[in-house]
Design a protein around this motif. Structure first.
Motif, PDB file in Angstrom:
ATOM      1  N   THR A  57      21.485  30.994  10.163  1.00  8.54           N
ATOM      2  CA  THR A  57      20.166  30.366  10.076  1.00  8.54           C
ATOM      3  C   THR A  57      19.449  30.778  11.348  1.00  8.54           C
TER       4      THR A  57
ATOM      5  N   ASP B  79      22.223  30.643  -2.457  1.00 16.44           N
ATOM      6  CA  ASP B  79      20.829  31.083  -2.346  1.00 16.44           C
ATOM      7  C   ASP B  79      20.473  31.467  -0.910  1.00 16.44           C
TER       8      ASP B  79
ATOM      9  N   LEU C 144      16.760  32.903   0.056  1.00 13.30           N
ATOM     10  CA  LEU C 144      15.819  32.247   0.962  1.00 13.30           C
ATOM     11  C   LEU C 144      15.300  33.212   2.010  1.00 13.30           C
TER      12      LEU C 144
ATOM     13  N   SER D 126      20.637  18.125   3.689  1.00 10.41           N
ATOM     14  CA  SER D 126      19.837  19.104   4.428  1.00 10.41           C
ATOM     15  C   SER D 126      18.601  19.556   3.658  1.00 10.41           C
TER      16      SER D 126
ATOM     17  N   TRP E  14      17.487  22.491   4.160  1.00 12.32           N
ATOM     18  CA  TRP E  14      18.076  23.776   3.774  1.00 12.32           C
ATOM     19  C   TRP E  14      19.322  23.962   4.601  1.00 12.32           C
ATOM     20  N   GLU E  15      20.328  24.589   4.021  1.00 12.32           N
ATOM     21  CA  GLU E  15      21.587  24.781   4.730  1.00 12.32           C
ATOM     22  C   GLU E  15      22.184  26.117   4.322  1.00 12.32           C
TER      23      GLU E  15
ATOM     24  N   THR F  27      22.166  18.535  -1.287  1.00  7.52           N
ATOM     25  CA  THR F  27      20.885  19.003  -1.828  1.00  7.52           C
ATOM     26  C   THR F  27      21.068  20.401  -2.422  1.00  7.52           C
TER      27      THR F  27
ATOM     28  N   THR G 258      20.324  23.495  -2.144  1.00  9.14           N
ATOM     29  CA  THR G 258      19.719  24.506  -1.279  1.00  9.14           C
ATOM     30  C   THR G 258      20.791  25.451  -0.759  1.00  9.14           C
ATOM     31  N   GLY G 259      20.375  26.661  -0.370  1.00 12.36           N
ATOM     32  CA  GLY G 259      21.209  27.597   0.356  1.00 12.36           C
ATOM     33  C   GLY G 259      22.595  27.785  -0.218  1.00 12.36           C
TER      34      GLY G 259
ATOM     35  N   THR H 293      24.407  25.780  -3.296  1.00  7.56           N
ATOM     36  CA  THR H 293      24.276  26.127  -4.718  1.00  7.56           C
ATOM     37  C   THR H 293      25.502  26.847  -5.249  1.00  7.56           C
TER      38      THR H 293
ATOM     39  N   ASP I  78      16.530  17.110  -5.761  1.00  7.44           N
ATOM     40  CA  ASP I  78      15.787  17.934  -4.803  1.00  7.44           C
ATOM     41  C   ASP I  78      16.125  17.419  -3.406  1.00  7.44           C
ATOM     42  N   THR I  79      15.296  17.739  -2.419  1.00 11.23           N
ATOM     43  CA  THR I  79      15.622  17.384  -1.033  1.00 11.23           C
ATOM     44  C   THR I  79      14.959  16.091  -0.570  1.00 11.23           C
TER      45      THR I  79
END
Length: 660
Positions: A140, A182, A186, A311, A313-314, A333, A335-336, A339, A353-354
Motif C-alpha cells: 500500500t 482486487d 485498485l 478497512s 481498503w486493505e 469489507t 476490498t483489496g 476479496t 460495503d465499507t
C-alpha cells in the motif's frame, strides 16, 4: 538465486504487515537455499545487535539471511527529500554488497518509494544492476494511505516529491508483485494501468511453525459474541466505522476488543483513540489494548470468536492470515486482498460495503444466527484455507519460476548492430575563456565514436576570446558566431546547424564524464519514446574541484512528473536530446534571462515528451561566483517562474482567428 529484500519496515523491529512480510519471505527463501540479504534502515541496527547478543536470536531474526543497514539521513543533503536521499543510499548499499553486479532479484516495497533510484538505474541501463530483476511488491503506497487517512497534502512540495518517488518505481520497475484479490485492480484504477509495470501474482507467505492449532471443539455456545479488532487505530482501517456499527446494535450480547496503537488520523489531525473513546462512552463491552508482545498475539486471537477487519481498503493483511491460522473467522469489507482471502461461510463473511451501516448489519446477522457464526470455526474452515492461501512451499516455487521465466531486461546495445548515430554537441559561448578548454577536452575524451562539436560564439569578441580560434586548430570542432542574442538564442542557432540525430547542449564552463554520451545514446536508442536522457551532476568550483557549497550536486527526477510545474526536477540543460524534438518546433526561450532549460523541459512535459535521468554523476557543474544562476536565477526565482508559466500558456493559445 541471490535475492535482495529492501524494506525500512522489518519485523521484529516494527513496521506492521510489511515488516512481517519481509521477515517471513527472508526466512522461507533462505530456508530453501537461496542467498538472501535484507537491506533496511540503520535505525534498526541497535535493536538488531541487542537481539544477536541475546541467547536466541534465530527465534526473532531470519537465521540464514544477511542484514545490511542503510544510512538514513535526517536531511536530504541536496536531494529533494530525505526519502529521495534514502533511495540513493539503498542503491549504493546494493552496489557495495554485490561488486561484481547486482543480485538476481531485487525486491522493494512500494511504500515510501525506496526503489526510486534503483528504478532510475534499471531504466537507464546502469551496468551495476544490469543482471538484476527489479520487482516492486504492492503493499500500500504512502499516497494511498494519505488519501484513505483523509489528509493528502499535495500543497507541500516534499509530500508531492515522495508521491512521485512511489509512482516512478511502480512504472519503471521490471515488474510488480501482487498477492491477489482486487489489489492490482485498485492500483490500476488509482494510478492508471498504462502507468504500471507488468504484474506477477505471488501471494504473501505465512510461517506455519509447528503446525496449525486445532481448537474446533472449543466453541463457546453461550455468552456474548467476542469481536476482536487488530491494527493501528487509523482512519483507513475503518475503525471509526466499527465503533459506529457496534454502538448502533440493538442486541447487547457482544464484546469488542480493540488492539492497536494510536494515530493522528482523526479530523484535524487529532488522536483517533481519543475520538474512539468518546464514541465508546465508557461502554464496558468495549476494551482498548495498547500492545501485546508478538508471541502472545495468537493467544489474544484464540480468546475471541470473530476478527473484524473493517478497512476502507486493505492489501493482504497478515492479521487476517494469523486469525485463520488460529481457526478464527474474519468479518471483512469487500476490498483489496479480502476479496480473495475471505470465503463467505467457510472462513468468514463480507460486509455489503465499507460503511458503518453495512458493518452493523453484518454483525447483527451474526448475533441473530449464532449457529452460522459458530459454523466456520467448528468445521475448521479458517484453518484449512490458510494452506491454500499462504503456504510457504508454494511461494518459494513461484519465486523460482519467476527467476527462470522473468530474466532481467538485457542491455540493448544498438550501436553494436548498426552504425552509431551522430551526436552534435552545442556549446554556447560568451566570455568563458577561462573554462572553455576544459569543456572541449571533456567532449573530446568521450568514449562514444560519432561526435561533432559546435561552439556558438554569442558576440564575445575580446582579446581573451581568441582562444576559440586556437581551439579550432587543436581540436576537431567548428566555431560559429552571431551577434549577442543571449543563451537561448545561441543554443537554438547551434541546434539549427547541428547534423546529428541527437543534440547535446553543453554550457561552456561545464564538463561531461567520458561515458556521458555513450550512456545517454544507449538508453535513447533502446526506447524511441524517450525525448532526452541526462544524468546527475556534481558541483565543482572554479578550479574544477568538488564543492559542497550548495550541496554535493543535482539529482533530478525527470520531467514526466507534474512537479516540473513547481521546480526544475527534469535535469540540467546538458542532456542528449533527439533532434526531432527541435524539428517539432520546440526551442529554448530567447526572452527568459535564466531557467531556459526548465522552460524547455516544461514544454516537453505538457506535450507528452518525457526523458530519463541516469543516477550517476556524469556531469560536472561549475559553481562560479558570477554565474547567471547566482546573479539572476536564484534572486529572481519567483519572477522567473511566473514568466515561464506565462510563456508556456502564451505558446499554447491561438491568438488570432483561423479565418483571418
Amino acid at each position: 538465486m541471490q535475492v535482495a529484500l529492501v524494506s525500512r519496515s522489518l519485523a521484529p523491529f516494527g513496521g506492521g504487515g510489511i515488516g512481517e512480510y519481509v521477515d517471513t519471505t527472508a526466512r522461507i527463501l533462505s530456508g530453501a537455499g537461496h542467498d538472501v540479504t535484507i537491506f533496511t534502515t540503520e535505525g534498526h541496527r541497535a535493536a538488531y545487535d541487542e537481539l544477536r547478543a541475546g541467547g536466541d536470536p534465530d527465534r526473532l531474526l531470519a537465521p540464514a539471511a544477511e542484514y545490511v543497514f542503510v544510512r538514513d539521513a535526517a536531511w536530504p543533503e541536496g536531494f529533494y527529500t530525505p526519502l529521495h536521499r534514502y533511495s540513493s543510499a539503498v542503491f549504493d548499499a546494493i552496489v557495495d554488497r554485490y561488486p561484481g553486479g547486482g543480485p538476481d532479484l531485487i525486491e522493494v516495497s512500494d511504500y515510501l518509494g525506496e526503489g526510486f533510484v534503483l528504478a532510475q538505474a534499471r531504466a537507464t541501463h546502469d551496468p551495476r544492476v544490469a543482471d538484476s530483476l527489479l520487482a516492486v511488491r504492492l503493499h500500500t503506497t504512502a499516497e494511498l494511505c494519505a488519501v484513505l487517512d483523509g489528509h493528502h497534502d499535495t500543497a507541500e512540495f516534499s509530500n508531492q516529491v515522495d508521491d512521485e518517488l512511489e509512482r516512478f518505481a511502480l512504472r519503471h520497475a521490471d515488474l510488480l508483485l501482487w498477492p491477489g484479490g482486487d489489489v492490482l485492480g485498485l492500483y490500476e484504477r488509482f494510478y492508471g494501468a498504462e502507468r504500471l509495470a507488468p504484474a506477477v501474482q505471488i501471494r504473501n507467505p505465512l510461517l506455519l511453525g509447528d503446525g496449525l492449532p486445532d481448537d474446533t471443539d472449543t466453541v463457546d455456545r453461550a455468552g456474548p459474541l467476542k469481536l476482536l479488532y487488530i491494527g493501528r487505530l487509523e482512519r483507513r482501517k475503518g475503525v471509526q466505522n466499527l465503533l459506529r456499527a457496534v454502538t448502533a446494535l440493538g442486541d447487547p450480547a457482544w464484546r469488542l476488543t480493540l488492539l492497536g496503537g494510536d494515530t493522528e488520523t482523526a479530523p484535524l489531525g487529532g488522536s483517533m483513540r481519543s475520538q474512539l473513546e468518546l464514541m465508546a462512552a465508557e461502554d464496558e463491552r468495549i476494551e482498548f489494548l495498547d500492545h501485546v508482545p508478538r508471541a502472545q498475539l495468537g493467544d489474544v486471537i484464540s480468546r475471541h470468536d470473530v476478527v473484524v477487519l473493517p478497512s476502507l481498503w486493505e492489501c493482504w493483511p497478515y492479521v487476517a492470515l494469523e486469525a485463520m491460522r488460529r481457526n478464527r473467522p474474519v468479518l471483512a469489507t469487500p476490498t483489496g486482498g479480502f476479496t480473495e482471502l475471505v470465503r463467505p461461510g467457510v472462513n468468514g463473511w463480507f460486509t455489503a460495503d465499507t460503511t458503518a451501516e453495512a458493518l452493523s448489519d453484518a454483525i447483527a446477522q451474526l448475533l441473530a444466527d449464532r449457529e452460522a457464526a459458530r459454523r466456520p470455526r467448528r468445521e475448521g474452515g479458517p484453518r484449512d484455507t490458510v494452506l491454500s492461501l499462504a503456504h510457504p512451499d508454494e511461494v518459494v516455487e513461484r519465486y523460482a519460476t519467476l527467476h527462470e521465466e522473468r530474466r532481467p531486461r538485457p542491455l540493448r546495445r544498438a550501436r553494436a548492430a548498426r552504425p552509431a548515430p551522430l551526436v552534435s554537441v552545442v556549446i554556447p559561448y560568451y566570455g568563458m575563456s577561462e573554462f572553455i578548454e576544459d569543456t572541449v577536452r571533456s567532449v573530446v575524451a568521450q568514449t562514444y565514436p560519432e561526435v561533432e562539436t559546435l561552439i556558438v560564439n554569442d558576440g564575445s569578441f575580446g582579446e581573451a576570446d581568441r582562444i576559440l580560434e586556437e581551439l579550432a586548430v587543436r581540436y576537431p570542432l567548428t566555431v560559429l558566431s552571431q551577434p549577442n542574442a543571449g543563451l537561448g538564442a545561441a543554443r537554438n542557432f547551434g541546434v539549427a546547424q547541428a547534423r546529428g540525430r541527437y543534440v547535446l547542449p553543453l554550457d561552456a564552463d561545464n564538463m561531461i564524464a567520458p561515458a556521458f554520451i555513450e550512456r545517454c545514446v544507449d538508453v535513447l536508442e533502446s526506447d524511441r519514446r524517450l525525448a532526452y536522457v541526462t544524468s546527475w551532476s556534481r558541483y565543482v568550483d572554479e578550479r574544477g574541484e568538488p564543492t559542497d557549497e550548495l550541496s554535493t550536486g543535482y539529482q533530478p527526477l525527470g520531467n514526466e512528473t507534474e512537479l516540473i510545474v513547481r521546480d526544475n526536477v527534469a535535469g540540467d540543460a546538458a542532456a542528449v536530446i533527439r533532434h526531432r524534438i527541435f524539428d517539432l518546433g520546440f526551442a529554448y526561450s530567447q526572452d527568459l534571462t535564466s531557467y531556459e532549460d526548465w522552460h524547455f523541459y516544461l514544454e516537453l512535459h505538457r506535450a507528452g515528451h518525457h526523458g530519463l535521468v541516469i543516477p550517476e554523476r556524469l556531469l560536472d557543474y561549475r559553481v562560479r561566483r558570477d554565474s547567471m544562476i547566482r546573479e539572476i536565477g536564484l534572486p529572481q526565482t519567483a519572477r522567473l517562474v511566473a514568466e515561464i508559466n506565462a510563456h508556456v500558456l502564451e505558446k499554447e493559445i491561438a491568438w488570432t482567428p483561423r479565418n483571418v
